[in-house]
Motif scaffolding. Sequence first.
Motif, PDB file in Angstrom:
ATOM      1  N   UNK B  51      34.902  44.296  28.927  1.00 43.09           N
ATOM      2  CA  UNK B  51      36.052  43.891  29.739  1.00 43.09           C
ATOM      3  C   UNK B  51      37.270  44.753  29.424  1.00 43.09           C
ATOM      4  N   UNK B  55      39.211  47.504  32.080  1.00 42.58           N
ATOM      5  CA  UNK B  55      40.638  47.193  32.326  1.00 42.58           C
ATOM      6  C   UNK B  55      40.912  45.729  32.666  1.00 42.58           C
ATOM      7  N   UNK B  56      39.940  44.853  32.410  1.00 47.97           N
ATOM      8  CA  UNK B  56      40.131  43.450  32.774  1.00 47.97           C
ATOM      9  C   UNK B  56      40.834  42.678  31.657  1.00 47.97           C
ATOM     10  N   UNK B  85      29.762  45.583  37.046  1.00 45.67           N
ATOM     11  CA  UNK B  85      29.089  44.329  37.400  1.00 45.67           C
ATOM     12  C   UNK B  85      29.030  43.486  36.140  1.00 45.67           C
ATOM     13  N   UNK B  89      29.091  37.448  37.666  1.00 44.03           N
ATOM     14  CA  UNK B  89      30.455  37.043  37.929  1.00 44.03           C
ATOM     15  C   UNK B  89      30.925  37.710  39.212  1.00 44.03           C
ATOM     16  N   UNK B  90      31.708  36.990  39.989  1.00 42.28           N
ATOM     17  CA  UNK B  90      32.425  37.659  41.054  1.00 42.28           C
ATOM     18  C   UNK B  90      31.722  37.748  42.379  1.00 42.28           C
ATOM     19  N   UNK B  91      30.656  36.989  42.560  1.00 43.40           N
ATOM     20  CA  UNK B  91      30.048  37.023  43.874  1.00 43.40           C
ATOM     21  C   UNK B  91      30.733  35.997  44.752  1.00 43.40           C
ATOM     22  N   UNK B  92      30.829  36.357  45.993  1.00 47.38           N
ATOM     23  CA  UNK B  92      31.533  35.520  46.943  1.00 47.38           C
ATOM     24  C   UNK B  92      30.473  34.792  47.762  1.00 47.38           C
ATOM     25  N   UNK B 332      36.582  32.741  24.977  1.00 48.00           N
ATOM     26  CA  UNK B 332      37.028  33.226  26.273  1.00 48.00           C
ATOM     27  C   UNK B 332      37.396  32.038  27.158  1.00 48.00           C
ATOM     28  N   UNK B 336      40.929  31.104  28.736  1.00 47.84           N
ATOM     29  CA  UNK B 336      41.072  30.948  30.176  1.00 47.84           C
ATOM     30  C   UNK B 336      41.320  29.485  30.534  1.00 47.84           C
ATOM     31  N   UNK B 337      40.930  28.575  29.629  1.00 44.48           N
ATOM     32  CA  UNK B 337      41.108  27.160  29.920  1.00 44.48           C
ATOM     33  C   UNK B 337      40.059  26.605  30.856  1.00 44.48           C
ATOM     34  N   UNK B 338      39.004  27.372  31.122  1.00 44.38           N
ATOM     35  CA  UNK B 338      37.957  26.857  32.006  1.00 44.38           C
ATOM     36  C   UNK B 338      36.595  27.144  31.399  1.00 44.38           C
ATOM     37  N   UNK B 339      35.619  26.408  31.830  1.00 42.45           N
ATOM     38  CA  UNK B 339      34.262  26.737  31.462  1.00 42.45           C
ATOM     39  C   UNK B 339      33.720  27.693  32.479  1.00 42.45           C
ATOM     40  N   UNK B 340      33.525  28.902  32.014  1.00 45.50           N
ATOM     41  CA  UNK B 340      33.114  29.923  32.970  1.00 45.50           C
ATOM     42  C   UNK B 340      31.647  29.773  33.344  1.00 45.50           C
TER      43      UNK B 340
END
Lengths: 254, 341
Positions: B51, B55-56, B85, B89-92, B332, B336-340
Amino acid sequence: MLILRESYFIYVRNLKTWLAQPWMIVAAVLSSAFMFLFFGEPLRGITALPGFPADDYQAFLAAMVIVMAVVFSGSDMAMVLLTDMMSGYVDKLLLSPVNRFSILLGTLLIGGTRAMAQVLAIILVASAIGVRFEGGVLGILGVIVATTLLGVAMGCVGLIVAMRTRSVQVTVNSWLLFMPLAFLTSAFMPRDLLTGWFQVAVGLNPIEYIMVAVRAVIIEGWVWDSILPGIWILLATTAVLVGAATYEYRRATN
Amino acid sequence: MTNGPAVLVEGLGKTYPGGVRAVDGISFEVERGEFFGFLGPNGAGKTTTIKILATLLPKTEGRVEVAGLDVTRDPKAVRQAIGVALQEVGLDDLSKGRDFLELQGLLYGLSRAEARERAAELLELVGLSSVADRRVGSYSGGMRRRIDLAGALMHNPGVLFLDEPTTGLDPQSRIAVWEHLEELNARGVTIFLTTQHMDEADRLCRRLAIIDHGHLVAEGSPAALKAGVGGDIVHVAFNSDDSADDRVDAALAAVRDLPGIRQADFAERGLTATVSDGGAAAPAIMTAFQDANLSIANLSITRPSLDDVFLQHTGRQIRDSDADGDAEDRMWSQWMGVNRR
């Protein structure tokens, strides 16, 4: 302008996502129709009160149904953004070389579009049950423009909630935050007929002035004394909230 | 792309808010055109590293250049130069496969016509042309990885970052993804891949680095790393319900004292020893077990694998590490405060 091009692409994606969920749209329209049915019908007799400004209670209520739908759309926008954050789609956008502001703009614009579509649907429902718009076609256009802007502003509140908490349980329940904004107003009864702390609280709620302006256009026509304060407050609120959402967004993506 | 290696990492460190040190001063380089593997258990720092490279995530310290560009000073140019990739993650999900790809292309500056053409080409490459107009949410796990991979390739990046591209896939889909990656690498694309699967690293990567607890513990070609283990691997599976049993400790101590034993450790209800000559050491190891009153269920002698390389450098098997793993993921999520997942 590259930002506009990028924002447009992201906006179209958000629009497609919204249209891909027809039940979201059906529910939004139905909930507004229900407002007329479940509040308008039983409270019809209120117009007989001395000092009540309208003859048709449904016409009085129309402003409340419109403004409330748009206020609560802020909660939907919070969920839209949170869904994209949790699926990682926001990360995918952040990985691309687009300007950060384009992503925010594409999201805020969809908040405005959703508000606009919903207001349009409410106006159709209201017309169908016989509500007359004293402000005429221009009045209807004015209401649509104003509530679209309000949709952007409320979308900002939703985005701030989603970015700050990143929590499903908070975001799903964020309509609670919008409830006082929508109900601490002259939604059911003109402010002159309210009493005590409630009347004071209503006077402090910026949404009240926007609702009064929308209602004036519907039941009275172009009464600028009632409309202008609403316009200034709408512009100021939108400016402040867009600023706050931009700040929060910068913080969250850096 | 400018000059310099595809990836240059010097003294990279990452401390998350809250003080968790995910990456602790690592350095490595990836040459252009290389197929490089970043290997380690869950929570070792792989995802954090990728990451930062993509650059994330901001780094805490160190120097990181990708495609010859500094990730902190010039993140936008880095993003344009790389394809990424991340782990599913990141699929719409609500978008159609083709629309997803075309939007990716547009966001990377392709024209509409270019995006349309490139999307069709890549759908063909990853074998998804027939489902291009279905929503991504209806895709199987393997199809999702492939559309994600295609999305990362839309703008023809010179460097490709893939975070565990085959985790969770069935064997057939894994092989399909591997074949696409090999083909891309053959066309000159630099590939940086993280994995916790030794067989994947062994098959695909020309060079790899092993990361554990935020430190690089080994680096080299799979062949060189395996040769570095030296000798044979003797694995003894024994019948005991409790690996903390005293008898097990006694057996391990006895085995470690035997001549010709370079290393011996417990892993997965068994003992793995590196010995100079497997055939010669096996009888003595069996005796040590008998003396400790442990019955042997199975004994095998093999040439070293990457699993053994990992064991040699960390004292654990990579699969054992999974149990205590997910520290990085937890951290992480906390951040982020979420369960990814």
